[in-house]
Design a protein around this motif. Structure first.
Motif, mmCIF file in Angstrom:
data_model
loop_
_atom_site.group_PDB
_atom_site.id
_atom_site.type_symbol
_atom_site.label_atom_id
_atom_site.label_comp_id
_atom_site.label_asym_id
_atom_site.label_seq_id
_atom_site.Cartn_x
_atom_site.Cartn_y
_atom_site.Cartn_z
ATOM 1 N N VAL A 1 0.941 -1.209 0.083
ATOM 2 C CA VAL A 1 -0.026 -0.059 -0.093
ATOM 3 C C VAL A 1 0.803 1.196 -0.016
ATOM 4 O O VAL A 1 1.938 1.470 0.906
ATOM 5 N N THR A 2 0.863 2.220 -1.016
ATOM 6 C CA THR A 2 1.505 3.340 -0.986
ATOM 7 C C THR A 2 0.664 4.546 -0.976
ATOM 8 O O THR A 2 -0.318 4.627 -1.707
ATOM 9 N N TYR A 3 1.060 5.315 0.010
ATOM 10 C CA TYR A 3 0.184 6.540 0.176
ATOM 11 C C TYR A 3 1.095 7.796 -0.241
ATOM 12 O O TYR A 3 2.193 7.919 0.083
ATOM 13 N N PHE A 4 0.387 8.409 -1.163
ATOM 14 C CA PHE A 4 1.187 9.537 -1.982
ATOM 15 C C PHE A 4 0.891 10.857 -1.527
ATOM 16 O O PHE A 4 -0.642 11.098 -1.435
ATOM 17 N N HIS B 1 6.790 12.531 -2.434
ATOM 18 C CA HIS B 1 6.657 12.273 -1.170
ATOM 19 C C HIS B 1 5.360 11.290 -0.843
ATOM 20 O O HIS B 1 4.532 11.203 -1.396
ATOM 21 N N TYR B 2 6.126 10.150 -0.272
ATOM 22 C CA TYR B 2 4.971 9.022 -0.122
ATOM 23 C C TYR B 2 5.444 8.153 1.050
ATOM 24 O O TYR B 2 6.629 8.107 1.552
ATOM 25 N N ILE B 3 4.631 7.337 1.576
ATOM 26 C CA ILE B 3 4.822 6.263 2.286
ATOM 27 C C ILE B 3 4.357 4.911 1.997
ATOM 28 O O ILE B 3 3.331 4.784 1.598
ATOM 29 N N ARG B 4 5.471 3.982 2.362
ATOM 30 C CA ARG B 4 4.670 2.617 1.802
ATOM 31 C C ARG B 4 4.424 1.757 3.135
ATOM 32 O O ARG B 4 5.299 1.653 4.135
ATOM 33 N N ASN C 1 -2.243 10.611 8.814
ATOM 34 C CA ASN C 1 -3.522 11.155 8.870
ATOM 35 C C ASN C 1 -3.944 10.736 7.496
ATOM 36 O O ASN C 1 -3.303 11.558 6.646
ATOM 37 N N THR C 2 -5.013 9.777 7.059
ATOM 38 C CA THR C 2 -4.999 9.562 5.779
ATOM 39 C C THR C 2 -5.877 10.753 5.045
ATOM 40 O O THR C 2 -5.826 10.625 3.931
ATOM 41 N N ARG C 3 -6.298 11.720 6.011
ATOM 42 C CA ARG C 3 -6.966 12.725 5.112
ATOM 43 C C ARG C 3 -6.168 13.515 4.275
ATOM 44 O O ARG C 3 -6.503 14.305 3.205
ATOM 45 N N ASN C 4 -4.644 13.374 4.691
ATOM 46 C CA ASN C 4 -3.942 14.249 3.784
ATOM 47 C C ASN C 4 -3.111 13.448 2.666
ATOM 48 O O ASN C 4 -2.151 14.190 1.873
ATOM 49 N N VAL C 5 -3.563 12.380 2.349
ATOM 50 C CA VAL C 5 -3.078 11.287 1.075
ATOM 51 C C VAL C 5 -4.000 11.921 0.233
ATOM 52 O O VAL C 5 -5.258 12.358 0.024
ATOM 53 N N THR D 1 -3.745 6.855 -3.286
ATOM 54 C CA THR D 1 -3.540 5.449 -2.534
ATOM 55 C C THR D 1 -3.575 4.598 -3.629
ATOM 56 O O THR D 1 -4.373 4.406 -4.247
ATOM 57 N N GLN D 2 -2.271 3.645 -3.454
ATOM 58 C CA GLN D 2 -2.337 2.549 -4.523
ATOM 59 C C GLN D 2 -2.162 1.203 -3.622
ATOM 60 O O GLN D 2 -1.348 1.241 -2.746
ATOM 61 N N ILE D 3 -2.747 0.128 -4.363
ATOM 62 C CA ILE D 3 -2.937 -1.241 -3.593
ATOM 63 C C ILE D 3 -2.397 -2.082 -4.585
ATOM 64 O O ILE D 3 -3.014 -2.143 -5.675
#
Length: 69
Positions: free
Chosen positions: A6-9, A14-17, A53-57, A60-62
């Motif tokens: 799961v990648t949050y862009f 900037h992203y978190i995996r 905080n997923t509000r700032n994403v 999202t890729q899965i």
């Protein structure tokens, strides 16, 4: 169990995996959808703790992930 990446862009740079284990792609999607607009926390494979905080994403890729053994 299958492993999913799961990648949050946040923007183009900037992203978190995160890696999760679920029975199916549909179950992974349901989990991610249930986490919308809230804080989640997880520890990555390097042992680093994250609060997100997923509000700032923005995106999202899965995808199913296959580790080289």
């Amino acid at each position: 169990m299958k492993e999913f990446k799961v990648t949050y862009f946040f923007d183009e740079e900037h992203y978190i995996r995160r890696f999760i284990y679920m029975e199916s792609q549909e179950a992974a999607e349901q989990l991610i959808q249930s986490e919308r607009e809230r804080y989640i926390s997880f520890t990555d494979s390097r042992g680093i703790y994250h609060e997100l905080n997923t509000r700032n994403v923005r995106v999202t890729q899965i995808s199913e992930y296959f580790r080289d053994q």
